[in-house]
Write an enzyme that holds these catalytic residues in place. Structure first.
Site, PDB file in Angstrom:
ATOM      1  N   GLY A 147      44.003  76.520   7.646  1.00 33.09           N
ATOM      2  CA  GLY A 147      43.578  75.728   6.505  1.00 33.09           C
ATOM      3  C   GLY A 147      43.749  76.439   5.190  1.00 33.09           C
ATOM      4  N   GLN A 193      50.442  62.223   8.252  1.00 26.59           N
ATOM      5  CA  GLN A 193      49.035  61.958   8.503  1.00 26.59           C
ATOM      6  C   GLN A 193      48.620  60.650   7.835  1.00 26.59           C
ATOM      7  OE1 GLN A 193      44.663  64.157   8.324  1.00 26.59           O
ATOM      8  NE2 GLN A 193      46.349  64.999   7.149  1.00 26.59           N
ATOM      9  N   ASN A 249      40.963  74.105  14.923  1.00 32.40           N
ATOM     10  CA  ASN A 249      40.945  74.101  13.460  1.00 32.40           C
ATOM     11  C   ASN A 249      39.554  74.531  13.000  1.00 32.40           C
ATOM     12  OD1 ASN A 249      41.642  73.606  10.782  1.00 32.40           O
ATOM     13  ND2 ASN A 249      41.064  71.452  10.880  1.00 32.40           N
ATOM     14  N   GLY A 250      39.498  75.117  11.804  1.00 37.42           N
ATOM     15  CA  GLY A 250      38.224  75.502  11.217  1.00 37.42           C
ATOM     16  C   GLY A 250      37.977  76.995  11.271  1.00 37.42           C
ATOM     17  N   LYS A 281      43.381  63.732  14.610  1.00 36.30           N
ATOM     18  CA  LYS A 281      42.668  64.872  14.025  1.00 36.30           C
ATOM     19  C   LYS A 281      41.213  64.466  13.870  1.00 36.30           C
ATOM     20  CE  LYS A 281      43.064  68.152  10.156  1.00 36.30           C
ATOM     21  NZ  LYS A 281      41.824  67.960   9.387  1.00 36.30           N
ATOM     22  N   CYS A 294      38.191  63.406   8.162  1.00 33.79           N
ATOM     23  CA  CYS A 294      37.909  63.631   6.749  1.00 33.79           C
ATOM     24  C   CYS A 294      36.489  63.203   6.412  1.00 33.79           C
ATOM     25  CB  CYS A 294      38.903  62.872   5.876  1.00 33.79           C
ATOM     26  SG  CYS A 294      38.620  63.124   4.108  1.00 33.79           S
ATOM     27  N   HIS A 310      38.663  70.054  14.500  1.00 31.24           N
ATOM     28  CA  HIS A 310      37.937  70.931  13.586  1.00 31.24           C
ATOM     29  C   HIS A 310      36.602  71.256  14.235  1.00 31.24           C
ATOM     30  CE1 HIS A 310      36.997  72.056   9.178  1.00 31.24           C
ATOM     31  NE2 HIS A 310      36.094  72.605   9.965  1.00 31.24           N
TER      32      HIS A 310
END
Length: 386
Positions: free
Chosen positions: A246, A80, A223-224, A150, A110, A183
Site C-alpha cells: 500500500g 478496479q 493486504n494491510g 478486494k 473501501c 485487507h
C-alpha cells in the site's frame, strides 16, 4: 508514449511473449500517472487502477478513454470497479473488455464515507454476500479475464472469523471468483476517516492465514501493514499466496518498487537510475498535459507521483520546496524538473537502485500460525442460503 491501449480486443501486451509472473505482489490502486512511474521502476508487479464507479463508465460511454485508457507498458494491470448495481457492473465490465485489462476487481473494502455511506457500496457490500456473488457472476459473464474481490476482514461488529468465512464461502459458491485480496483490518463506519481506517482497527493477520488454511481451492492476497519488501518476503515465506503493498509504494517508490523485481520475483531490475526514470517520465508527462480538457492534467497533477522519489535522500526537502515554487511558473513537466532537480546531488540522480531490501522484518509473521482461529465449517443455513 501513447496513453491509449488499443480499443481492439487484440490489445498488445508486451509481457505476453513471456507470460506475466502471476503473483505474488500487487501495488496499491493508483492513477495513470503513478502507474506510469511505477512501471518504469518495476517491470513485474501487478498494477491496480483507482476504483472507478460502474455508473461513471455507463454514463461516460463517449469518453471512456479518460477513465480506461492506459499504455501497453502498464501490463499486467487490474481494473478496479466500484458499485452495487448488478446491471451497471455488467455493462462496465463489457465496456472495459476492449481495453485489454488482465483482471477485473470489485472493491468490497473501501471504508470512505463517500463510498460506504452511500447505499451498498465499498465495504458495505461485505454485509450482502449474495449480492456480491450475483455481481461477480455478472461481471465474469461480460469479460474474458479473471475476476477478483478486494475486501476487509469485517465491518463494525460483524468481525468474527466465521462471518468473514461466510462471506468468502457465499461469494465463491455463487460466482466464478477464486481470488480474494484481503485487507487484514476490519472497517469502522462510525465516521472515522479512511486514513484512520488504515491505522486504528488492529491488524489480524491470523484471519488471513486461516483463510488460506480453510479454503485450499481459493487464492488469497494479503493486504494491510505491508511496509517493506522484506515484509513481503516474510508474508510469502509463511504461506501467503500474494501480497498487496500500500502506502509504502507511494511514500518511498524508489526503494520499495526498485527492489521488487530482484528481491521478490528473482529477476534483474530495470537497471535505470532516477535520472533516467525522470527523463522517460517527462516525455510521458509533457505528452498528456491538458489532454482531458479544462487544463487537466496539469503540471501539478503530473509531478505529484514524483514528490517522494527522493525519500530520505540528500536534497529531498529542498527539491520539494523548489518544485512547489516552480508550479506557479512552469508550464511543462520538463521545465519544472529542470528548475527543481538542481537540489538533488548527481550521485543520487545517477546511482542505480540498491540491491538488497532492508532487514528487520523477516520474523513479523513467524508466530501467526500459533494464533489461528479454529477451522471454519459452513453451517447448513449458509450452504442453503448460498
Amino acid at each position: 508514449m501513447s496513453l491509449r491501449c488499443s480499443s481492439s480486443p487484440q490489445c498488445s501486451n508486451p509481457l505476453l511473449d513471456s507470460p506475466p509472473l502471476r503473483l505474488p505482489i500487487f501495488l496499491l490502486p493508483s492513477d495513470n500517472h503513478y502507474r506510469t512511474l511505477a512501471r518504469l521502476i518495476t517491470k513485474h508487479a501487478w498494477l491496480y487502477t483507482e476504483m472507478i464507479a460502474a455508473e461513471t463508465l455507463v454514463h461516460q460511454q463517449t469518453n471512456l478513454d479518460r477513465f480506461l485508457a492506459f499504455s501497453p507498458q502498464q501490463h499486467p494491470i487490474v481494473l478496479q470497479l466500484g458499485g452495487s448495481n448488478v446491471e451497471n457492473l455488467a455493462k462496465a465490465a463489457k465496456l472495459s473488455d476492449a481495453y485489454g485489462y488482465d483482471e477485473i476487481n470489485l472493491n468490497c473494502g473501501c471504508p470512505s464515507p463517500k463510498v460506504a455511506g452511500h447505499g451498498c457500496f465499498g465495504v458495505s457490500l461485505m454485509l450482502k454476500p449474495k449480492l456480491v456473488g450475483e455481481a461477480m457472476s455478472a461481471i465474469a459473464a461480460n469479460t474474458n479475464v479473471p475476476v477478483t474481490v478486494k475486501c476487509r476482514i469485517g465491518v463494525d461488529n460483524h468481525d468474527s472469523y466465521d462471518e468473514l468465512c461466510d462471506f468468502i464461502y457465499k461469494v465463491s459458491t455463487l460466482s466464478p471468483t477464486r481470488h480474494f485480496i484481503v485487507h487484514s483490518r476490519k472497517a469502522l463506519l462510525g465516521g472515522i476517516s479512511p486514513a484512520d481506517n488504515r491505522r486504528i482497527p488492529p491488524l489480524k493477520y491470523e484471519y488471513y492465514y486461516a483463510l488460506v488454511r480453510d479454503f485450499p481451492d481459493l487464492r488469497f492476497t494479503i493486504n494491510g501493514g505491508i511496509t517493506s519488501v522484506s515484509k513481503v518476503n516474510a508474508a510469502l515465506k509463511e504461506g501467503a499466496h500474494g501480497v498487496m503493498v500500500g502506502r509504502a509504494a507511494y511514500n518511498n517508490p524508489w526503494q520499495t518498487l526498485g527492489q521488487v523485481d530482484t528481491a521478490v520475483y528473482g529477476v534483474p531490475s530495470s537497471g535505470l537510475t532516477r535520472r533516467q526514470v525522470l527523463e522517460q517520465y517527462q516525455v510521458y508527462g509533457d505528452s498528456v498535459l491538458g489532454t482531458h480538457g479544462n487544463g487537466r492534467p496539469n503540471v501539478r497533477d503530473l509531478v505529484k507521483p514524483l514528490l517522494n522519489l527522493f525519500h530520505s535522500e540528500n536534497g529531498n526537502s529542498l527539491w520539494k520546496r523548489r518544485a512547489d515554487a516552480a508550479f506557479k511558473e512552469c508550464r511543462s513537466v520538463g521545465s519544472l524538473l529542470e528548475e527543481s532537480l538542481r537540489a538533488i546531488p548527481d550521485c543520487v540522480l545517477d546511482s542505480p537502485i540498491s540491491g538488497s531490501p532492508e532487514s528487520g522484518d523477516e520474523d513479523v509473521f513467524a508466530d501467526v500460525h500459533n494464533v489461528l482461529p479454529p477451522p471454519y465449517e459452513a453451517g447448513e443455513e449458509i450452504i442453503l442460503c448460498a
